[in-house]
Scaffold this motif. Structure first.
Motif, PDB file in Angstrom:
ATOM      1  N   GLN A  52       3.089  81.323  59.871  1.00  0.00           N
ATOM      2  CA  GLN A  52       1.935  82.248  60.462  1.00  0.00           C
ATOM      3  C   GLN A  52       0.741  82.419  59.461  1.00  0.00           C
ATOM      4  N   ASN A  53       0.928  82.351  58.274  1.00  0.00           N
ATOM      5  CA  ASN A  53      -0.242  82.580  57.294  1.00  0.00           C
ATOM      6  C   ASN A  53      -1.188  81.416  57.016  1.00  0.00           C
ATOM      7  N   LEU A  54      -0.671  80.216  57.743  1.00  0.00           N
ATOM      8  CA  LEU A  54      -1.445  78.967  57.765  1.00  0.00           C
ATOM      9  C   LEU A  54      -2.983  79.174  58.113  1.00  0.00           C
ATOM     10  N   GLN A  55      -3.090  79.951  59.142  1.00  0.00           N
ATOM     11  CA  GLN A  55      -4.316  80.181  59.792  1.00  0.00           C
ATOM     12  C   GLN A  55      -5.223  81.302  58.939  1.00  0.00           C
ATOM     13  N   THR A  56      -4.533  82.128  58.075  1.00  0.00           N
ATOM     14  CA  THR A  56      -4.926  82.983  57.398  1.00  0.00           C
ATOM     15  C   THR A  56      -5.058  82.842  56.007  1.00  0.00           C
ATOM     16  N   SER A  57      -5.744  83.864  55.208  1.00  0.00           N
ATOM     17  CA  SER A  57      -5.767  83.643  53.890  1.00  0.00           C
ATOM     18  C   SER A  57      -4.567  84.028  53.038  1.00  0.00           C
ATOM     19  N   ALA A  58      -3.673  84.538  53.561  1.00  0.00           N
ATOM     20  CA  ALA A  58      -2.329  84.917  52.756  1.00  0.00           C
ATOM     21  C   ALA A  58      -1.693  83.746  52.455  1.00  0.00           C
ATOM     22  N   PRO A  59      -0.944  83.995  51.461  1.00  0.00           N
ATOM     23  CA  PRO A  59      -0.069  82.780  50.896  1.00  0.00           C
ATOM     24  C   PRO A  59       0.960  82.374  51.697  1.00  0.00           C
ATOM     25  N   THR A  60       1.214  81.190  52.266  1.00  0.00           N
ATOM     26  CA  THR A  60       2.102  80.636  53.031  1.00  0.00           C
ATOM     27  C   THR A  60       3.335  80.494  52.355  1.00  0.00           C
ATOM     28  N   SER A  61       3.678  80.511  50.982  1.00  0.00           N
ATOM     29  CA  SER A  61       5.034  80.157  50.495  1.00  0.00           C
ATOM     30  C   SER A  61       4.634  81.201  49.182  1.00  0.00           C
ATOM     31  N   GLU A  62       5.810  81.710  48.886  1.00  0.00           N
ATOM     32  CA  GLU A  62       6.027  82.413  47.599  1.00  0.00           C
ATOM     33  C   GLU A  62       7.382  82.430  47.202  1.00  0.00           C
ATOM     34  N   VAL A  63       7.554  82.629  45.892  1.00  0.00           N
ATOM     35  CA  VAL A  63       9.090  82.419  45.371  1.00  0.00           C
ATOM     36  C   VAL A  63       9.689  84.059  45.447  1.00  0.00           C
ATOM     37  N   PHE A  64      10.853  83.750  46.392  1.00  0.00           N
ATOM     38  CA  PHE A  64      11.377  85.027  46.542  1.00  0.00           C
ATOM     39  C   PHE A  64      12.447  85.512  45.435  1.00  0.00           C
ATOM     40  N   LEU A  65      13.008  84.519  44.704  1.00  0.00           N
ATOM     41  CA  LEU A  65      14.048  84.866  43.597  1.00  0.00           C
ATOM     42  C   LEU A  65      14.039  83.464  42.581  1.00  0.00           C
ATOM     43  N   SER A  66      13.932  83.865  41.522  1.00  0.00           N
ATOM     44  CA  SER A  66      14.121  82.671  40.296  1.00  0.00           C
ATOM     45  C   SER A  66      15.202  82.980  39.562  1.00  0.00           C
ATOM     46  N   HIS A  67      16.283  82.302  39.506  1.00  0.00           N
ATOM     47  CA  HIS A  67      17.209  82.529  38.599  1.00  0.00           C
ATOM     48  C   HIS A  67      17.471  81.462  37.393  1.00  0.00           C
ATOM     49  N   SER A  68      17.561  82.109  36.186  1.00  0.00           N
ATOM     50  CA  SER A  68      17.451  81.030  35.050  1.00  0.00           C
ATOM     51  C   SER A  68      19.034  81.394  34.591  1.00  0.00           C
ATOM     52  N   PRO A  69      19.667  80.287  34.496  1.00  0.00           N
ATOM     53  CA  PRO A  69      21.198  80.230  34.124  1.00  0.00           C
ATOM     54  C   PRO A  69      21.078  80.518  32.678  1.00  0.00           C
ATOM     55  N   ALA A  70      22.264  81.109  32.173  1.00  0.00           N
ATOM     56  CA  ALA A  70      22.538  81.448  30.746  1.00  0.00           C
ATOM     57  C   ALA A  70      22.741  79.936  30.083  1.00  0.00           C
ATOM     58  N   PRO A  71      22.346  79.901  28.887  1.00  0.00           N
ATOM     59  CA  PRO A  71      22.444  79.039  28.260  1.00  0.00           C
ATOM     60  C   PRO A  71      23.989  78.462  27.982  1.00  0.00           C
ATOM     61  N   GLY A  72      24.141  77.128  28.194  1.00  0.00           N
ATOM     62  CA  GLY A  72      25.590  76.367  28.268  1.00  0.00           C
ATOM     63  C   GLY A  72      26.283  76.617  29.577  1.00  0.00           C
ATOM     64  N   LYS A  73      25.756  77.257  30.460  1.00  0.00           N
ATOM     65  CA  LYS A  73      26.402  77.700  31.704  1.00  0.00           C
ATOM     66  C   LYS A  73      25.757  76.957  33.080  1.00  0.00           C
ATOM     67  N   SER A  74      26.776  76.479  33.888  1.00  0.00           N
ATOM     68  CA  SER A  74      26.276  75.884  35.290  1.00  0.00           C
ATOM     69  C   SER A  74      26.322  77.108  36.175  1.00  0.00           C
ATOM     70  N   GLU A  75      24.930  77.605  36.547  1.00  0.00           N
ATOM     71  CA  GLU A  75      24.902  78.817  37.399  1.00  0.00           C
ATOM     72  C   GLU A  75      23.855  78.428  38.502  1.00  0.00           C
ATOM     73  N   GLN A  76      24.193  77.337  39.131  1.00  0.00           N
ATOM     74  CA  GLN A  76      23.674  76.979  40.395  1.00  0.00           C
ATOM     75  C   GLN A  76      23.588  77.633  41.569  1.00  0.00           C
ATOM     76  N   ILE A  77      22.639  77.698  42.329  1.00  0.00           N
ATOM     77  CA  ILE A  77      22.850  78.475  43.908  1.00  0.00           C
ATOM     78  C   ILE A  77      23.554  77.574  44.740  1.00  0.00           C
ATOM     79  N   ILE A  78      24.774  78.129  45.186  1.00  0.00           N
ATOM     80  CA  ILE A  78      25.571  77.412  46.031  1.00  0.00           C
ATOM     81  C   ILE A  78      24.980  77.481  47.665  1.00  0.00           C
ATOM     82  N   GLY A  79      24.566  78.545  47.915  1.00  0.00           N
ATOM     83  CA  GLY A  79      24.245  78.742  49.354  1.00  0.00           C
ATOM     84  C   GLY A  79      23.501  79.981  49.772  1.00  0.00           C
ATOM     85  N   LEU A  80      23.004  80.237  50.791  1.00  0.00           N
ATOM     86  CA  LEU A  80      22.412  81.696  51.171  1.00  0.00           C
ATOM     87  C   LEU A  80      22.588  81.701  52.702  1.00  0.00           C
TER      88      LEU A  80
END
Length: 709
Positions: free
Chosen positions: A116-144
């Motif tokens: 709905q923000n495509l017709q306005t000046s508000a941002p259309t997309s924004e980062v809700f969560l950014s996860h940085s995995p610990a060094p040497g570990k595989s911490e991928q997001i599996i699902g939501l």
């Protein structure tokens, strides 16, 4: 059963729709080509691929392609495009909640899109969560997944756990891991703590308010959403460790074991297995069955059949006529009504199958066409069927979907969004869930012990609130009827007047007690009795005001308590005593004072009262009942406020009085008098029934009986 399949997915569709684009490419296509050119690591053609689509708000088909999120109208034309700035994950489905869309990017971010923000000046997309995995570990997001009832977003991160975030402000609500300690025992992961983690996307049961998730050891968890308490843990590793969770939203949940080709039905309250059914071999481990609003779970098999299982475990096989020469690759897709599903069968020229032990191998080559069908699993009704190539070919060529690499899942979703072949009424997501939840069969079982305390606290809190509201409403109704409050006197003056009346009643009560003691000591004092009568009247007046105009609903009328107090009245010539019984009867005895009295006789006052009548009289000797009628002369004698005992009044006496009566002594009445009445008046005798008279007497005063209601 496990299986393998040699045919590339939907070769026919890929070859037919990957032709040359139209000469006049739309602006959106130019945008996609430029976006693909900015990523040289992406192989040619992949930039035009679409992720697994969903049907969003308004019936648009929504899918991700490269760094862009696309939406198509029902006819296949472009609706809008949102640049993301990040490559989206093709293997994780998009999630929609009301008018917002959530997706996962390749660099472990969760992005929220608001079209709905495509017709306005508000941002259309924004980062809700950014996860940085610990060094040497595989911490991928599996699902939501999301829950509109709790306004929460649930995310599974490998080697970390399950996390719940608020959709309003993005704050972390709670987190949970696969290992818990309960009552001194460690549960979950079966001892493999270091290498065990949640391996599936969280699945929400919209009716039960619970989450379902599995770990790498083949264990299934049920978790309360609002308290993150574990409801139960079911171990399915004895069957297989790779499982697919499908919510039934009807008191059942379904577990699909793709490598074993088994469908399980579990009770959501206890986690116990209700039924187990075997189906044909499946195409891959990522297949996701469809559950309609009737609670039937449907999935296609490589043997060409559509398998549908009811909530009670009944299994049905559909599309038998074309099954021998076909295979089903993709999962069925629900139509907009929620009661029927779209299925695609790929017709093969050559097909063979072989079973070795617990495994079934299917080999198929040379696809010739695709058969699309719309049917209702609960009834078996086929609403529509169409073959491709055919009329569907013209429909696809005239849409913007022609510019993308398609598979059967995308085509089925496009058919559902366009409602091809469907003539039934569409329902919203909320209506579908409400319909399915009504199918649940209630059972009385004990819930989670940790949640039991919350239920009790909520119950007592609600009970307390109800009591407070009842008291407030009651007093509001009482005050509303008070005319004293409606005359602009105000609540403060009303309460002050009420307190004043209570004080007067207490003072009058003390005065009456003192006067009664004084009258008992000196019964011949007429001034004391007159003063006592005035105080009693004053107290009754005060009490009447308290019970009516100034009552708060908690005052009890004093006369209703069965009080045995005496109200003496005196007018200078006659003196009377009024006795009030507990059952609304009263007896009044009148004495006539004579100035020429020469004899004194000790008098006693006897009385009897019941629910049907009353009797009073006085005698210096034994008393007996006279059941005869009085003479006319006696009936007319005496003061005008006296009443004779008639035969009807005697008939009103209860049966138990005929054999006995009760005598009460009045300490305030002891006075001698001489009667001036004529000796020609009729003699009266008072004698208990069943005994002979022992003494006669001439009555010196009239006996009266009165009954007041």
């Amino acid at each position: 059963m496990a299986m393998w399949f040699l045919l590339p997915r939907l070769c026919l569709v890929l070859s037919s729709l990957a032709g040359a684009a139209r000469s006049a490419s739309p602006v959106v296509l130019q945008w996609l080509n430029a976006s693909a050119a900015e990523n040289p690591q992406i192989p040619p053609g992949v930039g035009r691929a679409l992720s697994t689509p969903i049907i969003g708000h308004g019936g648009n088909l929504i899918a991700c392609s490269g760094k862009n999120l696309l939406a198509f109208h029902r006819n296949g034309s472009f609706a809008w495009i949102v640049p993301l700035g990040y490559n989206c994950r093709q293997d994780i489905r998009l999630v929609t909640e009301r008018d917002k869309i959530y997706l996962v990017t390749e660099d472990n971010k969760v992005v929220k899109i608001t079209p709905q923000n495509l017709q306005t000046s508000a941002p259309t997309s924004e980062v809700f969560l950014s996860h940085s995995p610990a060094p040497g570990k595989s911490e991928q997001i599996i699902g939501l997944s999301t829950s509109s009832s709790y306004s929460s977003l649930f995310i599974t991160i490998a080697n970390r756990g399950l996390f719940s975030f608020s959709l309003r402000d993005g704050q972390l609500q709670w987190s949970a891991g696969p290992v818990i300690d309960r009552f001194g025992y460690r549960l979950g992961c079966k001892g493999n703590i270091s290498g065990c983690y949640f391996s599936s996307a969280p699945v929400v049961d919209q009716c039960e308010g619970t989450l379902y998730i599995s770990n790498t050891e083949g264990q299934l968890y049920s978790i309360f959403i609002h308290s993150r308490q574990y409801r139960w843990i079911q171990d399915l590793s004895s069957i297989d460790k790779v499982i697919t969770i499908v919510p039934g939203n009807n008191g059942r949940m379904y577990i699909l074991l793709p490598r074993k080709s088994i469908v399980l039905g579990l009770d959501v309250l206890s986690g116990n297995i209700s039924f187990q059914q075997s189906i044909g071999p499946l195409s891959n481990e990522k297949i996701l069955p469809a559950v309609d609003s009737n609670g039937w779970i449907s999935m296609g098999s490589l043997d060409g059949f559509l398998y549908s299982v009811s909530p009670d475990g009944e299994i049905r096989k559909f599309l038998q006529r074309t099954a021998p020469n076909s295979v089903i690759h993709a999962s069925p897709v629900l139509d907009c009504s929620g009661f029927s599903v779209y299925i695609s069968q790929t017709i093969m020229e050559e097909k063979s199958s072989q079973t070795i032990g617990d495994y079934t191998y299917v080999s198929a080559m040379k696809p010739s066409s695709i058969l699309f069908t719309l049917l209702a699993p609960a009834t078996g009704t086929v609403y529509w069927t169409e073959k491709y190539p055919g009329q569907l070919s013209n429909l696809l060529y005239s849409s913007d979907l022609e510019y993308f690499t398609l598979d059967e899942t995308i085509l089925l979703t496009a058919l559902s969004a366009a409602r091809i072949g469907s003539a039934v009424q569409c329902y919203t997501k909320r209506q579908k869930i409400a319909w399915t939840c009504r199918k649940a069969k209630p059972k009385f079982v004990h819930g989670d012990p940790g949640d039991h305390n919350h239920v009790l606290l909520l119950f007592f809190f609600q009970l307390f609130v109800i009591v407070i509201q009842a008291v407030v409403v009651r007093f509001c109704c009482i005050f509303w009827k008070k005319k004293k409050l409606q005359k602009n006197n105000g609540l403060q003056k009303f309460l002050e007047k009420r307190r004043s009346l209570h004080s007067k009643r207490r003072v009058l009560g003390k005065i009456i007690s003192e006067l009664e003691q004084k009258a008992a000591q000196d019964a011949s004092s007429n001034e004391t009795l007159e003063h006592l009568g005035e105080m009693v009247k004053a107290k009754e007046c005060v009490e009447r005001k308290l019970y009516t105009s100034y009552s708060l609903g908690r005052d009890v009328l004093g006369l209703r308590r069965g009080s045995s107090s005496i109200l003496p009245l005196y007018n200078g010539k006659h003196k009377s005593h009024s006795f009030h019984g507990a059952q609304r009867e009263s007896i009044t005895i009148f004495n006539t004072l004579s100035d020429s009295s020469s004899l004194e006789e000790d008098r006693t006052s006897s009385s009897y009262s019941s629910s049907s009548g009353s009797y009073s009289g006085s005698s210096s000797g034994d008393m007996e009942f006279d059941t005869g009628s009085r003479s006319a002369g006696e009936a007319g004698a005496g003061p005008s406020n006296t009443a004779d005992v008639t035969e009807g009044d005697q008939d009103k006496l209860p049966a138990d009085v005929e054999s006995s009566y009760q005598v009460f002594m009045n300490p305030l009445y002891a006075q001698g008098e001489n009667s001036r009445r004529s000796l020609s008046e009729r003699e009266e005798f008072l004698m208990p029934q069943g005994s002979a008279p022992t003494k006669r007497m001439w009555p010196k005063r009239r006996r009266t009986l009165s009954s007041t209601n």
